[in-house]
Design a protein around this motif. Structure first.
Motif, mmCIF file in Angstrom:
data_model
loop_
_atom_site.group_PDB
_atom_site.id
_atom_site.type_symbol
_atom_site.label_atom_id
_atom_site.label_comp_id
_atom_site.label_asym_id
_atom_site.label_seq_id
_atom_site.Cartn_x
_atom_site.Cartn_y
_atom_site.Cartn_z
ATOM 1 N N LEU A 6 23.139 -1.581 57.745
ATOM 2 C CA LEU A 6 22.819 -1.151 58.855
ATOM 3 C C LEU A 6 21.919 -1.212 59.525
ATOM 4 O O LEU A 6 21.393 -1.436 60.990
ATOM 5 N N THR A 7 20.791 -0.826 59.160
ATOM 6 C CA THR A 7 19.614 -0.924 59.616
ATOM 7 C C THR A 7 18.663 -1.393 59.390
ATOM 8 O O THR A 7 18.164 -1.648 60.472
ATOM 9 N N SER A 8 19.494 -2.238 57.996
ATOM 10 C CA SER A 8 17.853 -3.254 57.549
ATOM 11 C C SER A 8 16.806 -3.111 57.494
ATOM 12 O O SER A 8 15.600 -3.888 57.385
ATOM 13 N N ARG A 9 16.535 -1.598 56.922
ATOM 14 C CA ARG A 9 15.104 -1.508 57.321
ATOM 15 C C ARG A 9 14.410 -1.428 55.719
ATOM 16 O O ARG A 9 15.485 -1.892 53.868
ATOM 17 N N LYS A 10 13.278 -1.989 55.536
ATOM 18 C CA LYS A 10 12.958 -1.717 53.989
ATOM 19 C C LYS A 10 12.421 -0.203 53.153
ATOM 20 O O LYS A 10 12.006 0.373 53.768
ATOM 21 N N VAL A 11 12.841 -1.312 52.546
ATOM 22 C CA VAL A 11 13.370 0.524 51.052
ATOM 23 C C VAL A 11 11.768 0.104 49.955
ATOM 24 O O VAL A 11 11.856 -1.515 49.023
ATOM 25 N N LYS A 12 11.168 0.854 49.580
ATOM 26 C CA LYS A 12 9.762 0.596 48.896
ATOM 27 C C LYS A 12 10.204 1.165 47.641
ATOM 28 O O LYS A 12 11.138 1.748 47.538
ATOM 29 N N ALA A 13 9.559 1.143 45.518
ATOM 30 C CA ALA A 13 9.746 0.645 45.210
ATOM 31 C C ALA A 13 10.507 2.338 44.791
ATOM 32 O O ALA A 13 11.245 3.010 44.814
ATOM 33 N N ASP A 14 9.556 3.686 45.554
ATOM 34 C CA ASP A 14 9.715 4.705 44.763
ATOM 35 C C ASP A 14 10.886 5.236 45.491
ATOM 36 O O ASP A 14 11.450 5.831 45.002
ATOM 37 N N GLU A 15 10.839 4.675 46.944
ATOM 38 C CA GLU A 15 11.899 5.373 47.457
ATOM 39 C C GLU A 15 13.247 4.782 46.285
ATOM 40 O O GLU A 15 14.203 5.237 46.790
ATOM 41 N N ALA A 16 13.118 3.681 46.154
ATOM 42 C CA ALA A 16 14.301 2.903 46.091
ATOM 43 C C ALA A 16 14.383 3.911 44.785
ATOM 44 O O ALA A 16 15.833 3.680 44.188
ATOM 45 N N ARG A 17 13.894 4.416 43.766
ATOM 46 C CA ARG A 17 14.601 4.965 42.156
ATOM 47 C C ARG A 17 14.342 6.299 43.060
ATOM 48 O O ARG A 17 15.022 6.655 42.158
ATOM 49 N N GLU A 18 14.249 7.149 43.918
ATOM 50 C CA GLU A 18 14.389 8.343 44.127
ATOM 51 C C GLU A 18 16.215 8.360 44.411
ATOM 52 O O GLU A 18 16.641 9.177 44.392
ATOM 53 N N MET A 19 16.971 6.725 45.425
ATOM 54 C CA MET A 19 18.082 6.662 45.054
ATOM 55 C C MET A 19 19.024 6.568 44.674
ATOM 56 O O MET A 19 19.794 5.625 44.488
ATOM 57 N N ASN A 20 18.184 5.856 43.058
ATOM 58 C CA ASN A 20 18.693 5.158 42.203
ATOM 59 C C ASN A 20 19.020 3.760 42.313
ATOM 60 O O ASN A 20 20.007 3.009 41.451
ATOM 61 N N LEU A 21 18.448 2.964 42.790
ATOM 62 C CA LEU A 21 18.694 1.997 43.523
ATOM 63 C C LEU A 21 18.233 1.227 42.158
ATOM 64 O O LEU A 21 18.777 0.057 42.138
#
Length: 270
Positions: free
Chosen positions: A172-187
């Motif tokens: 819904l926000t289409s915000r950019k998720v960087k690598a470290d945050e992607a790892r935290e959310m298991n992406l």
């Protein structure tokens, strides 16, 4: 195989497929889409291939649909006959759609995400079995910024990967998720430095190709991707049926023998 917008390389038991439009951040075209399907299908049918790596050339993994093509995209393109695949009775219909076919492949797919993964690029990564990201990778859904919707099953798979709240945030926000945050959310499963990204992906592919039973990997992948549609009882019944078959397999015989003989395994996948 002669491709224009991807490259296809065999490295031992590993097929490496690379998006190859670096000047356009590997944005998807109809040509690239068709070539990707053909390459994935070829790797799946090749009995020497036991793992598939998908990555991008240059600074992006895949930046989504090429805007030049998106600008003139006809409304009925999603259901166009050219994208209809031959139906395979041995695979779930869910995993035979235009973009959701990775889970229907018998070989594990490793996405080595070297940079931006946006829109369809993110969807390709989500339908992969493993996601290893470079520390400079970034992820964005992009659809809401184009007046589009949660396309190609991402509303189904993204919450299963990152949870409901994170999926709502990304979509819904289409915000950019960087690598470290992607790892935290298991992406993604792992974040590594750019210079060792392909080394890590190749090492995982080698483990899957040489250290474990290809037959077991093939069956387990199908079990895992079918589980969301099953009750616990159905999953147990399927597991019992597969156990009966696995005990009669060459790989089971070899699995016991190499352990007892204290030597590396020599699995055949049968």
């Amino acid at each position: 195989m002669d491709f224009k917008e991807i490259t296809y390389e065999l490295d031992g038991h590993t097929a490496i497929i690379t998006f190859n439009r670096p000047e356009r951040m590997n944005a998807l075209t109809k040509v690239l889409e068709g070539e990707l399907y053909d390459a994935m299908r070829a790797a799946d049918l090749d009995e020497t291939v036991r793992a598939i790596i998908l990555t991008g050339n240059g600074r992006a993994f895949c930046a989504g649909m090429d805007m030049d093509e998106l600008e003139v995209l006809p409304p009925d393109d999603i259901g166009a006959r050219e994208w209809m695949r031959p139906y395979d009775m041995n695979r779930r219909a869910d995993y035979q759609a235009r973009y959701s076919y990775f889970p229907g492949l018998s070989k594990p797919v490793i996405s080595a995400i070297n940079g931006a993964a946006a829109g369809l690029g993110l969807i390709f990564a989500l339908y992969s079995d493993f996601r290893i990201a470079s520390s400079n990778a970034a992820f964005v859904t992009a659809f809401v910024m184009r007046g589009l919707v949660a396309e190609h099953g991402i509303a189904w798979i993204l919450p299963r990967v990152v949870g409901h709240a994170n999926a709502m945030d990304m979509l819904l926000t289409s915000r950019k998720v960087k690598a470290d945050e992607a790892r935290e959310m298991n992406l993604v499963h792992r974040v590594v430095e750019p210079k060792v990204l392909m080394d890590e992906a190749r090492a995982l592919a080698t483990l899957l190709s040489q250290n474990v039973s290809p037959r077991s990997v093939r069956v387990m992948k199908r079990q895992i991707w079918e589980a969301p549609y099953q009750t616990l009882g159905a999953a147990i019944t399927q597991a019992n049926e597969e156990m009966f078959l696995s005990i009669q397999s060459e790989d089971f015989t070899e699995g016991v023998a190499h352990f007892q003989e204290k030597r590396p395994p020599q699995f055949t996948g049968r």
